[in-house]
Design a protein around this motif. Structure first.
Motif, PDB file in Angstrom:
ATOM      1  N   LEU A 169      87.255 -64.160 142.656  1.00  0.00           N
ATOM      2  CA  LEU A 169      87.498 -65.185 143.676  1.00  0.00           C
ATOM      3  C   LEU A 169      88.393 -64.722 144.821  1.00  0.00           C
ATOM      4  O   LEU A 169      88.785 -65.538 145.645  1.00  0.00           O
ATOM      5  CB  LEU A 169      88.129 -66.426 143.016  1.00  0.00           C
ATOM      6  N   ARG A 170      88.711 -63.441 144.876  1.00  0.00           N
ATOM      7  CA  ARG A 170      89.588 -62.999 145.956  1.00  0.00           C
ATOM      8  C   ARG A 170      89.075 -61.712 146.593  1.00  0.00           C
ATOM      9  O   ARG A 170      88.364 -60.930 145.947  1.00  0.00           O
ATOM     10  CB  ARG A 170      91.012 -62.784 145.427  1.00  0.00           C
ATOM     11  N   PRO A 171      89.444 -61.490 147.858  1.00  0.00           N
ATOM     12  CA  PRO A 171      89.057 -60.235 148.515  1.00  0.00           C
ATOM     13  C   PRO A 171      89.712 -59.043 147.833  1.00  0.00           C
ATOM     14  O   PRO A 171      90.605 -59.215 146.993  1.00  0.00           O
ATOM     15  CB  PRO A 171      89.604 -60.416 149.944  1.00  0.00           C
ATOM     16  N   PRO A 172      89.295 -57.831 148.187  1.00  0.00           N
ATOM     17  CA  PRO A 172      89.924 -56.643 147.598  1.00  0.00           C
ATOM     18  C   PRO A 172      91.428 -56.626 147.865  1.00  0.00           C
ATOM     19  O   PRO A 172      91.908 -57.189 148.858  1.00  0.00           O
ATOM     20  CB  PRO A 172      89.216 -55.480 148.311  1.00  0.00           C
ATOM     21  N   LEU A 173      92.157 -55.991 146.983  1.00  0.00           N
ATOM     22  CA  LEU A 173      93.615 -55.934 147.117  1.00  0.00           C
ATOM     23  C   LEU A 173      94.009 -54.826 148.087  1.00  0.00           C
ATOM     24  O   LEU A 173      93.355 -53.783 148.177  1.00  0.00           O
ATOM     25  CB  LEU A 173      94.256 -55.691 145.753  1.00  0.00           C
ATOM     26  N   ALA A 174      95.117 -55.072 148.790  1.00  0.00           N
ATOM     27  CA  ALA A 174      95.566 -54.101 149.792  1.00  0.00           C
ATOM     28  C   ALA A 174      96.939 -53.530 149.486  1.00  0.00           C
ATOM     29  O   ALA A 174      97.227 -52.383 149.827  1.00  0.00           O
ATOM     30  CB  ALA A 174      95.594 -54.759 151.181  1.00  0.00           C
ATOM     31  N   GLU A 175      97.812 -54.324 148.835  1.00  0.00           N
ATOM     32  CA  GLU A 175      99.183 -53.860 148.642  1.00  0.00           C
ATOM     33  C   GLU A 175      99.762 -54.439 147.359  1.00  0.00           C
ATOM     34  O   GLU A 175      99.521 -55.599 147.018  1.00  0.00           O
ATOM     35  CB  GLU A 175     100.057 -54.273 149.829  1.00  0.00           C
ATOM     36  N   VAL A 176     100.518 -53.607 146.651  1.00  0.00           N
ATOM     37  CA  VAL A 176     101.289 -54.045 145.486  1.00  0.00           C
ATOM     38  C   VAL A 176     102.748 -53.694 145.765  1.00  0.00           C
ATOM     39  O   VAL A 176     103.100 -52.514 145.854  1.00  0.00           O
ATOM     40  CB  VAL A 176     100.813 -53.350 144.186  1.00  0.00           C
ATOM     41  N   GLN A 177     103.570 -54.709 145.924  1.00  0.00           N
ATOM     42  CA  GLN A 177     104.992 -54.500 146.228  1.00  0.00           C
ATOM     43  C   GLN A 177     105.813 -54.863 145.002  1.00  0.00           C
ATOM     44  O   GLN A 177     105.645 -55.943 144.426  1.00  0.00           O
ATOM     45  CB  GLN A 177     105.420 -55.350 147.423  1.00  0.00           C
ATOM     46  N   GLU A 178     106.698 -53.952 144.600  1.00  0.00           N
ATOM     47  CA  GLU A 178     107.471 -54.160 143.381  1.00  0.00           C
ATOM     48  C   GLU A 178     108.960 -53.967 143.637  1.00  0.00           C
ATOM     49  O   GLU A 178     109.360 -53.069 144.371  1.00  0.00           O
ATOM     50  CB  GLU A 178     107.001 -53.197 142.293  1.00  0.00           C
ATOM     51  N   ARG A 179     109.749 -54.812 143.005  1.00  0.00           N
ATOM     52  CA  ARG A 179     111.207 -54.685 143.070  1.00  0.00           C
ATOM     53  C   ARG A 179     111.725 -54.580 141.644  1.00  0.00           C
ATOM     54  O   ARG A 179     111.449 -55.444 140.807  1.00  0.00           O
ATOM     55  CB  ARG A 179     111.831 -55.894 143.768  1.00  0.00           C
ATOM     56  N   LEU A 180     112.464 -53.516 141.355  1.00  0.00           N
ATOM     57  CA  LEU A 180     112.953 -53.239 140.009  1.00  0.00           C
ATOM     58  C   LEU A 180     114.473 -53.348 139.981  1.00  0.00           C
ATOM     59  O   LEU A 180     115.164 -52.834 140.859  1.00  0.00           O
ATOM     60  CB  LEU A 180     112.528 -51.831 139.580  1.00  0.00           C
TER      61      LEU A 180
END
Length: 245
Positions: A169-180
């Motif tokens: 149900l969603r377009p292709p993914l472009a970014e994964v942002q992570e905070r550790l």
């Protein structure tokens, strides 16, 4: 040089640690009650609990509320691999951990609204994912997806099947942002994972954005530090670090 005298809680923890190491107390075995141990060591119950908290923080002892304190089975370490698109990113070698997924409809509070860039109170679906090694909880993830991106006929499915259904149900993914970050667990997290409140955890906040710029997923992961590592790999561009003439 005068050496400091060990505190009673450290002395008790050292003795219990030695008994665990020598096999006097075996993995899965229930320790004597806190009242019995306090009497044995001639200390108050708070002092005894403070000693047990040291062992809980080391991952040697597991406190199950209403049942007592148990010697933990050795826990395997997993590695969280950063930058992955799938919501179930903790990975490990060998047989996979058992994963249970619970689904609930919720509304975006202030923190989630800010992460997903949606109005306060927007409808979301929460996936609470708890991994297990045997009977022991291993890691916790709460994943939030805008409700219009969740199939209406969603049923209890495997993590792999669930990931595929959400991608429909969603377009292709472009970014994964992570905070550790590293922090101590909340009481709720410690109870869910059966760890001491003095054991540091890896807290990972991840936001996934699709090619339209929409935030389609926010994940809050809690990984106890005695069984988790995190790996992030960067690929510098060819021209990075070169000086201009």
């Amino acid at each position: 040089m005068i050496r400091p005298v060990p505190s009673r809680r450290h002395t008790i923890a050292d003795d219990l640690r030695r008994q665990i190491a020598t096999g006097h107390f075996k993995a899965g075995e229930r320790l004597p009650s806190e009242a019995q141990l306090a009497t044995r060591y001639e200390v108050s119950t708070p002092t005894l609990r403070s000693a047990l908290a040291l062992l809980q923080g080391e991952g040697l002892v597991e406190k199950i509320h209403g049942s007592g304190n148990f010697i933990r089975h050795p826990l395997r370490r997993i590695t969280y691999v950063g930058g992955r698109a799938a919501p179930y990113a903790p990975t490990e070698t060998g047989a996979p951990l058992r994963l249970t997924v619970r689904t609930a409809n919720v509304q975006a509070n202030g923190h989630l609204a800010a992460l997903l860039h949606v109005p306060f109170g927007s409808p979301l679906t929460e996936f609470q994912c708890l991994s297990h090694q045997g009977k022991s909880p291993h890691g916790l993830a709460r994943i939030y997806v805008p409700r219009d991106l969740v199939p209406k006929d969603l049923a209890e499915e495997s993590p792999e099947a669930l990931t595929a259904r959400l991608a429909e149900l969603r377009p292709p993914l472009a970014e994964v942002q992570e905070r550790l970050s590293a922090r101590l667990p909340t009481l709720e997290e410690a109870t869910t994972l059966r760890i001491g409140t003095s054991l540091a955890i890896l807290s990972i906040t991840r936001v996934v954005t699709d090619t339209t710029g929409r935030a389609v997923e926010a994940a809050l992961l809690v990984l106890p530090g005695d069984r988790s590592d995190a790996l992030f790999t960067a690929h510098p561009s060819i021209n990075e670090g070169t000086s201009k003439e």
